[in-house]
Design an enzyme around this catalytic site. Structure first.
Site, PDB file in Angstrom:
ATOM      1  N   GLY A  51     -45.116   3.614   2.242  1.00 56.20           N
ATOM      2  CA  GLY A  51     -45.322   2.194   2.565  1.00 56.20           C
ATOM      3  C   GLY A  51     -46.239   2.018   3.772  1.00 56.20           C
ATOM      4  N   THR A  53     -40.782   6.561  -9.925  1.00 53.86           N
ATOM      5  CA  THR A  53     -41.045   7.967  -9.589  1.00 53.86           C
ATOM      6  C   THR A  53     -41.010   8.858 -10.833  1.00 53.86           C
ATOM      7  N   ASP A  54     -41.684   9.996 -10.765  1.00 51.55           N
ATOM      8  CA  ASP A  54     -41.623  10.933 -11.905  1.00 51.55           C
ATOM      9  C   ASP A  54     -40.234  11.575 -12.020  1.00 51.55           C
ATOM     10  N   GLU A  55     -39.408  11.429 -10.963  1.00 57.04           N
ATOM     11  CA  GLU A  55     -38.033  11.950 -11.025  1.00 57.04           C
ATOM     12  C   GLU A  55     -37.246  11.342 -12.189  1.00 57.04           C
ATOM     13  N   TYR A  75     -30.170   9.730  -7.055  1.00 53.38           N
ATOM     14  CA  TYR A  75     -31.430   9.082  -6.663  1.00 53.38           C
ATOM     15  C   TYR A  75     -32.262   8.746  -7.902  1.00 53.38           C
ATOM     16  N   LYS A 129     -33.286   5.098  -9.396  1.00 53.23           N
ATOM     17  CA  LYS A 129     -34.693   4.679  -9.555  1.00 53.23           C
ATOM     18  C   LYS A 129     -34.972   4.320 -11.013  1.00 53.23           C
ATOM     19  N   ASN A 170     -45.447  13.054  -3.129  1.00 53.76           N
ATOM     20  CA  ASN A 170     -46.494  12.721  -2.155  1.00 53.76           C
ATOM     21  C   ASN A 170     -46.359  13.614  -0.925  1.00 53.76           C
ATOM     22  N   VAL A 229     -35.383  27.721   1.641  1.00 51.36           N
ATOM     23  CA  VAL A 229     -35.852  27.583   0.258  1.00 51.36           C
ATOM     24  C   VAL A 229     -34.651  27.566  -0.687  1.00 51.36           C
ATOM     25  N   ARG A 266     -43.216  21.423  -8.495  1.00 50.00           N
ATOM     26  CA  ARG A 266     -43.470  19.990  -8.417  1.00 50.00           C
ATOM     27  C   ARG A 266     -44.976  19.772  -8.502  1.00 50.00           C
ATOM     28  N   GLY A 299     -27.999  20.338  -9.612  1.00 47.44           N
ATOM     29  CA  GLY A 299     -28.798  19.615 -10.616  1.00 47.44           C
ATOM     30  C   GLY A 299     -30.299  19.694 -10.365  1.00 47.44           C
ATOM     31  N   HIS A 300     -30.732  20.751  -9.684  1.00 48.54           N
ATOM     32  CA  HIS A 300     -32.141  20.899  -9.287  1.00 48.54           C
ATOM     33  C   HIS A 300     -33.081  20.917 -10.507  1.00 48.54           C
TER      34      HIS A 300
HETATM   35  P1  NAD Z   1     -39.168   6.568   2.753  1.00 47.41           P
HETATM   36  O1  NAD Z   1     -37.746   6.999   2.667  1.00 47.41           O
HETATM   37  O2  NAD Z   1     -40.074   7.255   3.697  1.00 47.41           O
HETATM   38  O3  NAD Z   1     -39.228   4.999   3.080  1.00 47.41           O
HETATM   39  C1  NAD Z   1     -38.382   4.067   2.482  1.00 47.41           C
HETATM   40  C2  NAD Z   1     -38.462   2.780   3.308  1.00 47.41           C
HETATM   41  O4  NAD Z   1     -37.628   1.791   2.658  1.00 47.41           O
HETATM   42  C3  NAD Z   1     -37.949   2.927   4.733  1.00 47.41           C
HETATM   43  O5  NAD Z   1     -38.838   2.319   5.624  1.00 47.41           O
HETATM   44  C4  NAD Z   1     -36.603   2.210   4.723  1.00 47.41           C
HETATM   45  O6  NAD Z   1     -36.253   1.633   5.975  1.00 47.41           O
HETATM   46  C5  NAD Z   1     -36.846   1.133   3.662  1.00 47.41           C
HETATM   47  N1  NAD Z   1     -35.602   0.655   3.050  1.00 47.41           N
HETATM   48  C6  NAD Z   1     -34.571   1.400   2.558  1.00 47.41           C
HETATM   49  N2  NAD Z   1     -33.590   0.598   2.094  1.00 47.41           N
HETATM   50  C7  NAD Z   1     -34.022  -0.681   2.263  1.00 47.41           C
HETATM   51  C8  NAD Z   1     -33.464  -1.947   1.971  1.00 47.41           C
HETATM   52  N3  NAD Z   1     -32.256  -2.070   1.416  1.00 47.41           N
HETATM   53  N4  NAD Z   1     -34.182  -3.054   2.270  1.00 47.41           N
HETATM   54  C9  NAD Z   1     -35.410  -2.961   2.867  1.00 47.41           C
HETATM   55  N5  NAD Z   1     -35.968  -1.785   3.179  1.00 47.41           N
HETATM   56  C10 NAD Z   1     -35.293  -0.655   2.877  1.00 47.41           C
HETATM   57  O7  NAD Z   1     -39.719   6.647   1.273  1.00 47.41           O
HETATM   58  P2  NAD Z   1     -41.154   7.037   0.687  1.00 47.41           P
HETATM   59  O8  NAD Z   1     -41.191   8.500   0.469  1.00 47.41           O
HETATM   60  O9  NAD Z   1     -42.195   6.371   1.476  1.00 47.41           O
HETATM   61  O10 NAD Z   1     -41.047   6.355  -0.762  1.00 47.41           O
HETATM   62  C11 NAD Z   1     -41.441   5.002  -0.946  1.00 47.41           C
HETATM   63  C12 NAD Z   1     -41.232   4.618  -2.401  1.00 47.41           C
HETATM   64  O11 NAD Z   1     -41.982   5.492  -3.241  1.00 47.41           O
HETATM   65  C13 NAD Z   1     -39.793   4.746  -2.879  1.00 47.41           C
HETATM   66  O12 NAD Z   1     -39.523   3.704  -3.769  1.00 47.41           O
HETATM   67  C14 NAD Z   1     -39.751   6.081  -3.593  1.00 47.41           C
HETATM   68  O13 NAD Z   1     -38.737   6.104  -4.577  1.00 47.41           O
HETATM   69  C15 NAD Z   1     -41.132   6.103  -4.212  1.00 47.41           C
HETATM   70  N6  NAD Z   1     -41.703   7.425  -4.463  1.00 47.41           N
HETATM   71  C16 NAD Z   1     -41.780   8.357  -3.471  1.00 47.41           C
HETATM   72  C17 NAD Z   1     -42.398   9.567  -3.721  1.00 47.41           C
HETATM   73  C18 NAD Z   1     -42.519  10.623  -2.639  1.00 47.41           C
HETATM   74  O14 NAD Z   1     -42.934  11.734  -2.942  1.00 47.41           O
HETATM   75  N7  NAD Z   1     -42.215  10.341  -1.391  1.00 47.41           N
HETATM   76  C19 NAD Z   1     -42.931   9.840  -4.990  1.00 47.41           C
HETATM   77  C20 NAD Z   1     -42.824   8.869  -5.994  1.00 47.41           C
HETATM   78  C21 NAD Z   1     -42.224   7.653  -5.711  1.00 47.41           C
HETATM   79  O1  DAU Z   2     -41.108  13.571  -7.619  1.00 51.00           O
HETATM   80  C1  DAU Z   2     -41.164  12.428  -6.792  1.00 51.00           C
HETATM   81  C2  DAU Z   2     -40.048  12.547  -5.770  1.00 51.00           C
HETATM   82  O2  DAU Z   2     -40.466  13.537  -4.840  1.00 51.00           O
HETATM   83  C3  DAU Z   2     -39.768  11.238  -5.053  1.00 51.00           C
HETATM   84  O3  DAU Z   2     -39.319  10.295  -5.966  1.00 51.00           O
HETATM   85  C4  DAU Z   2     -38.717  11.443  -3.946  1.00 51.00           C
HETATM   86  O4  DAU Z   2     -38.517  10.248  -3.212  1.00 51.00           O
HETATM   87  C5  DAU Z   2     -39.231  12.521  -3.011  1.00 51.00           C
HETATM   88  O5  DAU Z   2     -38.257  12.809  -2.024  1.00 51.00           O
HETATM   89  C6  DAU Z   2     -39.563  13.793  -3.794  1.00 51.00           C
HETATM   90  O6  DAU Z   2     -38.339  14.381  -4.340  1.00 51.00           O
HETATM   91  P1  DAU Z   2     -38.118  15.957  -4.283  1.00 51.00           P
HETATM   92  O7  DAU Z   2     -36.685  16.253  -4.442  1.00 51.00           O
HETATM   93  O8  DAU Z   2     -39.078  16.655  -5.186  1.00 51.00           O
HETATM   94  O9  DAU Z   2     -38.634  16.216  -2.777  1.00 51.00           O
HETATM   95  P2  DAU Z   2     -38.127  17.216  -1.661  1.00 51.00           P
HETATM   96  O10 DAU Z   2     -39.188  17.288  -0.618  1.00 51.00           O
HETATM   97  O11 DAU Z   2     -36.745  16.909  -1.215  1.00 51.00           O
HETATM   98  O12 DAU Z   2     -38.074  18.625  -2.436  1.00 51.00           O
HETATM   99  C7  DAU Z   2     -39.236  19.190  -3.025  1.00 51.00           C
HETATM  100  C8  DAU Z   2     -38.841  20.543  -3.612  1.00 51.00           C
HETATM  101  O13 DAU Z   2     -38.501  21.439  -2.550  1.00 51.00           O
HETATM  102  C9  DAU Z   2     -37.621  20.490  -4.514  1.00 51.00           C
HETATM  103  O14 DAU Z   2     -37.791  21.421  -5.565  1.00 51.00           O
HETATM  104  C10 DAU Z   2     -36.474  20.938  -3.601  1.00 51.00           C
HETATM  105  C11 DAU Z   2     -37.159  21.910  -2.671  1.00 51.00           C
HETATM  106  N1  DAU Z   2     -36.589  21.979  -1.284  1.00 51.00           N
HETATM  107  C12 DAU Z   2     -36.507  20.835  -0.585  1.00 51.00           C
HETATM  108  C13 DAU Z   2     -36.001  20.834   0.700  1.00 51.00           C
HETATM  109  C14 DAU Z   2     -35.879  19.566   1.491  1.00 51.00           C
HETATM  110  C15 DAU Z   2     -36.225  23.212  -0.750  1.00 51.00           C
HETATM  111  O15 DAU Z   2     -36.339  24.279  -1.387  1.00 51.00           O
HETATM  112  N2  DAU Z   2     -35.739  23.225   0.533  1.00 51.00           N
HETATM  113  C16 DAU Z   2     -35.594  22.091   1.277  1.00 51.00           C
HETATM  114  O16 DAU Z   2     -35.108  22.182   2.424  1.00 51.00           O
END
Ligand code: NAD
Ligand code: DAU
Length: 370
Positions: A13, A150-152, A174, A178, A204, A230, A238, A300-301
């Site tokens: 954001g 999200t692709d999740e 999660y 979503k 991202n 890890v 991913r 559930g990884h």
């Molecule tokens: P983030 O956790 O960094 O940020 C989420 C923001 O939402 C925070 O600023 C938090 O304060 C705010 N928030 C949470 N609950 C709220 C509520 N009830 N009302 C108002 N604000 C609220 O998340 P991000 O990684 O920036 O992800 C942003 C969006 O993108 C999410 O919808 C996430 O599902 C989606 N997304 C993230 C990724 C990724 O890799 N990070 C990938 C695909 C989609």
């Molecule tokens: O695919 C999109 C999603 O990507 C978003 O919707 C989520 O908001 C975002 O958090 C992200 O989810 P992941 O679960 O893929 O992200 P994370 O960074 O938590 O984990 C990435 C990979 O790394 C996953 O296979 C789990 C692994 N991991 C993660 C952490 C935090 C580890 O092995 N060790 C760790 O400590």
């Protein structure tokens, strides 16, 4: 354009706010963000001043403020407003929607591991909160509403790469929450003909990502000489995209006349395993592989995520511009340069330290007992 960006103080954001205001300095932007543990005003510092910042009482000691209550009287007509508030607050949401024409909903609970520990806030924000926004979009006839999914939601996919019409098999609370928000948004197009578009982006990375997610956690741990935990065998993969490329895709979607009622995957085609990422980070930082520590796997990884982006590329002529190495270098450089940003979280936030203890220290002990 009068644009509402929910969740604008979070990682993607806040990158999106910066991207939009750089490209469209005349846009009026309102940010609605609850400032959960993941929301951070430091991510938006350059735009904030005491007159455009509306905070709840718990922030009084930290930042200059106005009370959100004052907004009950009237909103000022600033070009930029930050409002601390909850997307589940229908009354506040209604007052904001009466002033905007385009909405991009980033607000969500976002961390898979936290959803495994406590699912309630995910259901509340990611499903019910989305419902509140959609109801307001209906009432105020919003011109364009983008639901950031999200692709999740594909979960353990049957076929790769996942197309937009693939079955949804979310595996974590999660991902399931979503998926609820994603399908709810779609239903408001199908039922009420609202101008809604749903996007499903891959993982991202980039500046300002909260240091609980893989890349920022591992960079900041490595910088402190701490272990990189890890999960499992480290071979889960991913697809990775630099956040700015995600923002560029959303910019195109937001401005297009096309695509209403549709879902768009956003991805890079770059797949890497956890171990690949870990080794790249250690190499860029010149740190030893001995920092790698295998820990108990995530419940559930999902083994693999990879999406088909043909639709996005063909309809919008979009493709990512930052290659993985360039993005990774920029990201590492940012965390090296902005140590105070993440130290404030990792070293001073009690919430973070409690989370880390539960998530990793206890996990490590369990692994040893196995
Ligand atoms: P983030 O956790 O960094 O940020 C989420 C923001 O939402 C925070 O600023 C938090 O304060 C705010 N928030 C949470 N609950 C709220 C509520 N009830 N009302 C108002 N604000 C609220 O998340 P991000 O990684 O920036 O992800 C942003 C969006 O993108 C999410 O919808 C996430 O599902 C989606 N997304 C993230 C990724 C990724 O890799 N990070 C990938 C695909 C989609
Ligand atoms: O695919 C999109 C999603 O990507 C978003 O919707 C989520 O908001 C975002 O958090 C992200 O989810 P992941 O679960 O893929 O992200 P994370 O960074 O938590 O984990 C990435 C990979 O790394 C996953 O296979 C789990 C692994 N991991 C993660 C952490 C935090 C580890 O092995 N060790 C760790 O400590």
């Amino acid at each position: 354009m009068n644009l509402l960006i929910t969740g604008g103080a979070g990682f993607i954001g806040s990158n999106f706010v910066r991207y939009i205001l750089k490209k469209y300095p005349r846009y009026k932007v309102i940010i609605l963000d609850k400032l959960t543990y993941a929301g951070n005003l430091d991510n938006l510092k350059q735009f904030l001043n005491p007159d455009n910042l509306y905070l709840n009482k718990d922030y009084l000691t930290k930042y200059p403020h106005h009370l959100v209550d004052e907004l009950k009287v009237s909103f000022p007509s600033n070009d930029f407003l930050f409002i601390q508030g909850d997307i589940c607050d229908a009354e506040l949401v209604g007052r904001i929607f009466s002033r905007v024409d385009v909405v991009v909903n980033f607000a969500a609970e976002t961390h898979v591991d936290r959803s495994i520990m406590e699912a309630g806030s995910f259901v509340t924000t990611d499903v019910y909160g989305t419902y509140v926004l959609l109801e307001a979009a209906k009432k105020y006839r919003i011109r364009r509403y983008i639901q950031i999914s999200t692709d999740e939601v594909y979960g353990e996919a049957i076929d790769f790469p996942s197309r937009e019409d693939a079955p949804l098999n979310p595996k974590s609370p999660y991902a399931a929450s979503k998926a609820g928000g994603d399908r709810l948004a779609f239903s408001y197009w199908a039922t009420y003909n609202l101008p809604i578009i749903v996007t499903r982006c891959v993982n991202n990375f980039g500046p300002y990502q909260f240091p609980e997610k893989l890349i920022p956690l591992f960079i900041t741990n490595a910088l402190k000489g701490k272990p990189l935990p890890v999960y499992g065998d480290g071979k889960n993969t991913r697809e990775w995209i630099y956040a700015e490329d995600h923002c560029r895709a959303l910019d195109i979607i937001m401005h297009s006349q096309d695509g209403v009622g549709e879902v768009f995957n956003i991805g890079s085609g770059i797949e890497k395993s956890i171990l690949d990422i870990t080794k790249i980070i250690l190499k860029v930082l010149g740190k030893p592989d001995t920092l790698i520590q295998f820990v108990k796997d995530r419940a559930g990884h999902v083994r693999r995520h990879a999406v088909d982006t043909e639709k996005m590329r063909k309809k919008f002529n979009w493709s990512p511009q930052i290659d993985f190495e360039e993005g990774m270098e920029r990201t590492v450089r940012w965390y090296v340069k902005n140590k105070s940003w993440w130290r404030e979280i990792k070293e001073k936030s009690k919430d973070y330290q409690e989370y880390y203890q539960k998530q990793y220290i206890l996990r490590e002990r369990t692994k040893k007992q196995d």
